[in-house]
Design a protein around this motif. Sequence first.
Motif, PDB file in Angstrom:
ATOM      1  N   THR A 117       0.823  -1.105   0.074  1.00  0.00           N
ATOM      2  CA  THR A 117       0.043  -0.139  -0.148  1.00  0.00           C
ATOM      3  C   THR A 117       0.909   1.008   0.151  1.00  0.00           C
ATOM      4  OG1 THR A 117      -1.784   0.921   0.973  1.00  0.00           O
ATOM      5  CG2 THR A 117      -0.054  -0.138   2.248  1.00  0.00           C
ATOM      6  N   LEU A 118       0.577   2.102  -0.903  1.00  0.00           N
ATOM      7  CA  LEU A 118       1.517   3.530  -1.076  1.00  0.00           C
ATOM      8  C   LEU A 118       0.504   4.501  -0.388  1.00  0.00           C
ATOM      9  CD1 LEU A 118       4.111   4.524  -2.275  1.00  0.00           C
ATOM     10  CD2 LEU A 118       2.255   5.442  -3.991  1.00  0.00           C
ATOM     11  N   GLN A 119       1.097   5.367   0.606  1.00  0.00           N
ATOM     12  CA  GLN A 119       0.467   6.387   1.481  1.00  0.00           C
ATOM     13  C   GLN A 119       1.210   7.763   1.052  1.00  0.00           C
ATOM     14  OE1 GLN A 119      -0.277   5.005   5.638  1.00  0.00           O
ATOM     15  NE2 GLN A 119      -1.423   3.222   5.037  1.00  0.00           N
ATOM     16  N   GLN A 162      -3.995   9.871   1.449  1.00  0.00           N
ATOM     17  CA  GLN A 162      -4.347   8.999   0.385  1.00  0.00           C
ATOM     18  C   GLN A 162      -3.814   7.453   0.475  1.00  0.00           C
ATOM     19  OE1 GLN A 162      -6.626   9.899  -1.789  1.00  0.00           O
ATOM     20  NE2 GLN A 162      -6.819  12.022  -1.066  1.00  0.00           N
ATOM     21  N   ALA A 163      -4.310   6.698   0.197  1.00  0.00           N
ATOM     22  CA  ALA A 163      -3.747   5.157   0.230  1.00  0.00           C
ATOM     23  C   ALA A 163      -3.993   4.292  -1.117  1.00  0.00           C
ATOM     24  CB  ALA A 163      -4.244   4.403   1.368  1.00  0.00           C
ATOM     25  N   TYR A 194       5.809  16.039  -2.894  1.00  0.00           N
ATOM     26  CA  TYR A 194       4.878  14.869  -2.081  1.00  0.00           C
ATOM     27  C   TYR A 194       6.063  13.860  -1.333  1.00  0.00           C
ATOM     28  CZ  TYR A 194       1.022  16.110  -5.061  1.00  0.00           C
ATOM     29  OH  TYR A 194      -0.134  16.630  -5.546  1.00  0.00           O
ATOM     30  N   ARG A 195       5.641  13.274  -0.354  1.00  0.00           N
ATOM     31  CA  ARG A 195       6.171  12.344   0.674  1.00  0.00           C
ATOM     32  C   ARG A 195       5.559  10.938   0.224  1.00  0.00           C
ATOM     33  NH1 ARG A 195      10.771  12.038   3.256  1.00  0.00           N
ATOM     34  NH2 ARG A 195      11.250  10.461   4.990  1.00  0.00           N
ATOM     35  N   PHE A 196       6.218   9.978  -0.297  1.00  0.00           N
ATOM     36  CA  PHE A 196       5.569   8.811  -0.419  1.00  0.00           C
ATOM     37  C   PHE A 196       6.065   7.815   0.533  1.00  0.00           C
ATOM     38  CE2 PHE A 196       5.180  10.830  -4.635  1.00  0.00           C
ATOM     39  CZ  PHE A 196       3.959  10.953  -4.750  1.00  0.00           C
TER      40      PHE A 196
END
Length: 258
Positions: free
Chosen positions: A80-82, A91-92, A113-115
């Motif tokens: 899962t990418l948040q 967002q997920a 953005y930080r992922f």
Amino acid sequence: DRYRHSHTHHSTLYATAAPEPEELPLPSEKPQHEQHRTEFPASEAPIVQAVLEELRVSSVNPDSVQLQWSVPEGSFDSFTLQYRDAQGQPQALPIDGGSRSVTVPGLSPSHRYRFHLYGLRGRKKIDHVSTEAVTGTEETEDLPLPSEEQKQEKLQTETPPYDAPPVQAVLGELRVSSVTPDSVELQWSVPEGSFDSFTLQYRDAQGQPQALPIDGGSRSVTVPGLSPSHRYRFHLYGLRGRKKTDRVSIDIITGEGE
């Protein structure tokens, strides 16, 4: 009453007495220990460790980012990418366990953005890696990311539209040495050959193109007169005579103003 009391008492005694021979005996200490040992991993940590490594940006557009990662050990059921969108809402993005890359759509231009990528076994997060990316400007030219590997590839595959000098001159990694709200200091190297001069090109906060001439012996430059909290893309060209023979690029966001 006396009979009932006596009967109840007798039943209680019977229940606590030793079991009849045909009943199964209590498991001995050894089988119980073996049973505990073999069943334990099924409900707890997986036997083989799963490891996530190196989340990196493979391409950037004004409204999307492509990320890549590796799994050097074990495997995950899913990922899962948040991240937080431009409005700060979490967002997920669910991802299949066999994937090693993902494109994140619906992003805003010129935004940082930080992922965070999580590897899951079942519903449990086992490992995670993070990275930051800045999306492109709406009018950004389609330039390759400023990585050494892609730059070398570019030099080998493209036929230069100029007469190549006898000795090839190569620009090395353009990097930031300091950032303030109104200036940026950049550094670079020339691992092969030499240049007569350099020119640094970028667009100012109003979108107007700027060019800063630099002496061929220089390996750093300070770019003044920038705007706070603004994203700039700098292109450093190495020149032989008036011909641009190599280029390196970098994206930078200036510091916040007071």
